[in-house]
Design a protein around this motif. Structure first.
Motif, PDB file in Angstrom:
ATOM      1  N   MET A 168       0.834  -1.178   0.000  1.00 47.11           N
ATOM      2  CA  MET A 168       0.000   0.000   0.000  1.00 47.11           C
ATOM      3  C   MET A 168       0.878   1.241   0.000  1.00 47.11           C
ATOM      4  SD  MET A 168      -3.168  -0.636   2.538  1.00 47.11           S
ATOM      5  CE  MET A 168      -3.820  -2.272   2.673  1.00 47.11           C
ATOM      6  N   SER A 169       0.434   2.226  -0.736  1.00 53.43           N
ATOM      7  CA  SER A 169       1.219   3.451  -0.834  1.00 53.43           C
ATOM      8  C   SER A 169       0.997   4.332   0.393  1.00 53.43           C
ATOM      9  CB  SER A 169       0.850   4.214  -2.100  1.00 53.43           C
ATOM     10  OG  SER A 169      -0.437   4.799  -1.963  1.00 53.43           O
ATOM     11  N   ASP A 170       1.942   5.244   0.596  1.00 51.47           N
ATOM     12  CA  ASP A 170       1.798   6.211   1.682  1.00 51.47           C
ATOM     13  C   ASP A 170       0.567   7.092   1.469  1.00 51.47           C
ATOM     14  OD1 ASP A 170       4.054   5.242   2.898  1.00 51.47           O
ATOM     15  OD2 ASP A 170       5.377   6.811   2.126  1.00 51.47           O
ATOM     16  N   GLN A 171       0.274   7.428   0.200  1.00 50.59           N
ATOM     17  CA  GLN A 171      -0.885   8.258  -0.104  1.00 50.59           C
ATOM     18  C   GLN A 171      -2.180   7.533   0.284  1.00 50.59           C
ATOM     19  OE1 GLN A 171      -2.164   8.944  -4.231  1.00 50.59           O
ATOM     20  NE2 GLN A 171      -2.187  11.136  -3.717  1.00 50.59           N
ATOM     21  N   TYR A 172      -2.280   6.256  -0.071  1.00 57.55           N
ATOM     22  CA  TYR A 172      -3.474   5.477   0.265  1.00 57.55           C
ATOM     23  C   TYR A 172      -3.663   5.410   1.784  1.00 57.55           C
ATOM     24  CZ  TYR A 172      -6.824   1.685   0.642  1.00 57.55           C
ATOM     25  OH  TYR A 172      -7.928   0.933   0.955  1.00 57.55           O
ATOM     26  N   LEU A 173      -2.595   5.126   2.499  1.00 56.16           N
ATOM     27  CA  LEU A 173      -2.690   5.058   3.964  1.00 56.16           C
ATOM     28  C   LEU A 173      -3.064   6.409   4.551  1.00 56.16           C
ATOM     29  CD1 LEU A 173       0.360   2.745   4.758  1.00 56.16           C
ATOM     30  CD2 LEU A 173      -2.074   2.161   4.830  1.00 56.16           C
ATOM     31  N   GLY A 174      -2.541   7.489   3.976  1.00 56.98           N
ATOM     32  CA  GLY A 174      -2.891   8.828   4.444  1.00 56.98           C
ATOM     33  C   GLY A 174      -4.362   9.142   4.226  1.00 56.98           C
ATOM     34  N   VAL A 175      -4.898   8.733   3.075  1.00 57.30           N
ATOM     35  CA  VAL A 175      -6.322   8.934   2.795  1.00 57.30           C
ATOM     36  C   VAL A 175      -7.168   8.134   3.781  1.00 57.30           C
ATOM     37  CG1 VAL A 175      -8.166   8.450   1.124  1.00 57.30           C
ATOM     38  CG2 VAL A 175      -6.064   9.572   0.364  1.00 57.30           C
ATOM     39  N   CYS A 176      -6.794   6.885   4.025  1.00 60.27           N
ATOM     40  CA  CYS A 176      -7.541   6.055   4.988  1.00 60.27           C
ATOM     41  C   CYS A 176      -7.530   6.688   6.371  1.00 60.27           C
ATOM     42  CB  CYS A 176      -6.957   4.648   5.047  1.00 60.27           C
ATOM     43  SG  CYS A 176      -7.255   3.653   3.578  1.00 60.27           S
ATOM     44  N   GLU A 177      -6.378   7.129   6.837  1.00 58.23           N
ATOM     45  CA  GLU A 177      -6.282   7.771   8.151  1.00 58.23           C
ATOM     46  C   GLU A 177      -7.147   9.024   8.202  1.00 58.23           C
ATOM     47  OE1 GLU A 177      -4.893   7.228  11.242  1.00 58.23           O
ATOM     48  OE2 GLU A 177      -4.745   5.212  10.428  1.00 58.23           O
ATOM     49  N   PHE A 178      -7.146   9.806   7.120  1.00 56.12           N
ATOM     50  CA  PHE A 178      -7.967  11.011   7.059  1.00 56.12           C
ATOM     51  C   PHE A 178      -9.449  10.653   7.180  1.00 56.12           C
ATOM     52  CE2 PHE A 178     -10.568  13.970   4.631  1.00 56.12           C
ATOM     53  CZ  PHE A 178     -10.241  15.174   5.240  1.00 56.12           C
ATOM     54  N   LEU A 179      -9.919   9.685   6.402  1.00 56.36           N
ATOM     55  CA  LEU A 179     -11.332   9.304   6.418  1.00 56.36           C
ATOM     56  C   LEU A 179     -11.743   8.717   7.762  1.00 56.36           C
ATOM     57  CD1 LEU A 179     -11.744   7.753   2.856  1.00 56.36           C
ATOM     58  CD2 LEU A 179     -12.406  10.046   3.620  1.00 56.36           C
ATOM     59  N   PHE A 180     -10.887   7.911   8.362  1.00 52.35           N
ATOM     60  CA  PHE A 180     -11.206   7.332   9.666  1.00 52.35           C
ATOM     61  C   PHE A 180     -11.231   8.417  10.749  1.00 52.35           C
ATOM     62  CE2 PHE A 180      -9.073   3.209   8.045  1.00 52.35           C
ATOM     63  CZ  PHE A 180     -10.203   2.882   7.332  1.00 52.35           C
ATOM     64  N   GLY A 181     -10.311   9.378  10.668  1.00 56.88           N
ATOM     65  CA  GLY A 181     -10.304  10.490  11.621  1.00 56.88           C
ATOM     66  C   GLY A 181     -11.534  11.368  11.473  1.00 56.88           C
ATOM     67  N   GLU A 182     -11.965  11.588  10.220  1.00 61.26           N
ATOM     68  CA  GLU A 182     -13.183  12.356   9.977  1.00 61.26           C
ATOM     69  C   GLU A 182     -14.390  11.656  10.597  1.00 61.26           C
ATOM     70  OE1 GLU A 182     -16.177  13.767   6.418  1.00 61.26           O
ATOM     71  OE2 GLU A 182     -14.761  12.137   6.067  1.00 61.26           O
ATOM     72  N   ALA A 183     -14.503  10.349  10.384  1.00 59.71           N
ATOM     73  CA  ALA A 183     -15.619   9.578  10.945  1.00 59.71           C
ATOM     74  C   ALA A 183     -15.624   9.666  12.471  1.00 59.71           C
ATOM     75  CB  ALA A 183     -15.540   8.122  10.489  1.00 59.71           C
ATOM     76  N   GLU A 184     -14.457   9.586  13.075  1.00 58.50           N
ATOM     77  CA  GLU A 184     -14.369   9.683  14.534  1.00 58.50           C
ATOM     78  C   GLU A 184     -14.816  11.062  15.024  1.00 58.50           C
ATOM     79  OE1 GLU A 184     -11.153   9.125  18.165  1.00 58.50           O
ATOM     80  OE2 GLU A 184     -10.441   9.113  16.109  1.00 58.50           O
ATOM     81  N   ALA A 185     -14.386  12.119  14.337  1.00 58.55           N
ATOM     82  CA  ALA A 185     -14.788  13.474  14.735  1.00 58.55           C
ATOM     83  C   ALA A 185     -16.310  13.626  14.666  1.00 58.55           C
ATOM     84  CB  ALA A 185     -14.103  14.512  13.846  1.00 58.55           C
ATOM     85  N   LEU A 186     -16.920  13.106  13.615  1.00 53.73           N
ATOM     86  CA  LEU A 186     -18.375  13.203  13.489  1.00 53.73           C
ATOM     87  C   LEU A 186     -19.093  12.363  14.537  1.00 53.73           C
ATOM     88  CD1 LEU A 186     -18.744  13.207   9.612  1.00 53.73           C
ATOM     89  CD2 LEU A 186     -19.268  15.090  11.173  1.00 53.73           C
ATOM     90  N   ASP A 187     -18.610  11.142  14.789  1.00 53.40           N
ATOM     91  CA  ASP A 187     -19.244  10.292  15.793  1.00 53.40           C
ATOM     92  C   ASP A 187     -19.154  10.892  17.190  1.00 53.40           C
ATOM     93  OD1 ASP A 187     -20.054   8.415  13.947  1.00 53.40           O
ATOM     94  OD2 ASP A 187     -18.358   7.069  14.293  1.00 53.40           O
ATOM     95  N   ARG A 188     -18.103  11.639  17.443  1.00 56.91           N
ATOM     96  CA  ARG A 188     -17.940  12.270  18.759  1.00 56.91           C
ATOM     97  C   ARG A 188     -18.526  13.677  18.798  1.00 56.91           C
ATOM     98  NH1 ARG A 188     -12.131  10.198  21.062  1.00 56.91           N
ATOM     99  NH2 ARG A 188     -12.632   7.993  20.896  1.00 56.91           N
ATOM    100  N   ARG A 189     -19.205  14.058  17.713  1.00 54.95           N
ATOM    101  CA  ARG A 189     -19.886  15.351  17.601  1.00 54.95           C
ATOM    102  C   ARG A 189     -18.925  16.525  17.724  1.00 54.95           C
ATOM    103  NH1 ARG A 189     -25.272  14.886  17.587  1.00 54.95           N
ATOM    104  NH2 ARG A 189     -25.628  16.963  18.413  1.00 54.95           N
ATOM    105  N   ARG A 190     -17.724  16.355  17.222  1.00 54.45           N
ATOM    106  CA  ARG A 190     -16.725  17.430  17.196  1.00 54.45           C
ATOM    107  C   ARG A 190     -16.863  18.149  15.850  1.00 54.45           C
ATOM    108  NH1 ARG A 190     -12.511  13.330  19.260  1.00 54.45           N
ATOM    109  NH2 ARG A 190     -11.730  13.564  17.155  1.00 54.45           N
ATOM    110  N   TYR A 191     -17.975  18.841  15.713  1.00 53.83           N
ATOM    111  CA  TYR A 191     -18.333  19.445  14.429  1.00 53.83           C
ATOM    112  C   TYR A 191     -17.420  20.589  14.028  1.00 53.83           C
ATOM    113  CZ  TYR A 191     -22.573  16.711  14.929  1.00 53.83           C
ATOM    114  OH  TYR A 191     -23.459  15.678  15.078  1.00 53.83           O
ATOM    115  N   LEU A 192     -16.937  21.390  14.969  1.00 52.59           N
ATOM    116  CA  LEU A 192     -16.025  22.481  14.607  1.00 52.59           C
ATOM    117  C   LEU A 192     -14.718  21.919  14.067  1.00 52.59           C
ATOM    118  CD1 LEU A 192     -16.679  25.016  17.515  1.00 52.59           C
ATOM    119  CD2 LEU A 192     -17.601  25.030  15.178  1.00 52.59           C
TER     120      LEU A 192
END
Length: 163
Positions: free
Chosen positions: A1-25
């Motif tokens: 897996m490329s560094d770019q792919y892993l970076g995208v996955c980490e970004f998407l997973f972090g976004e999901a966590e922020a939304l689930d924890r209601r950290r909207y700002l």
């Protein structure tokens, strides 16, 4: 897996966590200033083509900030008080080069579980997301998100969740 792919996955997973924890700002900081955020429900059955879709959201940065303000203020969210529990599952992530320098096109599947606040209503939303992410420093910002829900009828009384 490329560094770019892993970076995208980490970004998407972090976004999901922020939304689930209601950290909207915090979530708003992940959006590009010129974002376009669309959610549609599909139609199926006799007489409908695959391309027939019903719009649910078609927002820009200003609209999304207003939604976040409303969700963050208990006085404005009677239907969301107490706040519902949500959990986002992101899978089937595909990353392709984008149209512009520093952009990537990302396709992913989403499964969103939502349990209503005061009443025990449970809803599942599944769909496919088509994102354009712009590289910014060591991470990304969402420049465009198109969500196609896998339903022709949305059964929940309101949709106040971000996909």
């Amino acid at each position: 897996m490329s560094d770019q792919y892993l970076g995208v996955c980490e970004f998407l997973f972090g976004e999901a966590e922020a939304l689930d924890r209601r950290r909207y700002l915090e979530w708003l900081e992940l959006l590009a200033p010129d974002i376009r955020y669309r959610v549609v429900a599909g139609a199926n059955g006799i007489g409908f083509s695959d391309a027939y879709q019903f719009p649910i959201f078609d927002d820009d940065a200003r609209d999304l900030k207003l939604r976040v303000h409303q969700l963050s203020d208990p006085a404005l969210t009677h239907a969301e008080n107490p706040a519902p529990f949500t959990r986002r599952f992101i899978s089937n992530i595909r990353v392709l080069p984008g149209a512009a320098e520093g952009e990537v096109k990302v396709t992913s599947y989403i499964l969103l579980y939502r349990n209503g606040g005061t009443i025990n209503e449970q809803f599942l939303y599944s769909g496919v997301r088509h994102d354009v992410l712009r590289a910014e420093g060591v991470s990304f910002r969402i420049a465009r998100r198109d969500v196609e829900l896998d339903c022709s009828v949305v059964t929940s009384p309101n949709i106040s969740s971000f996909f």
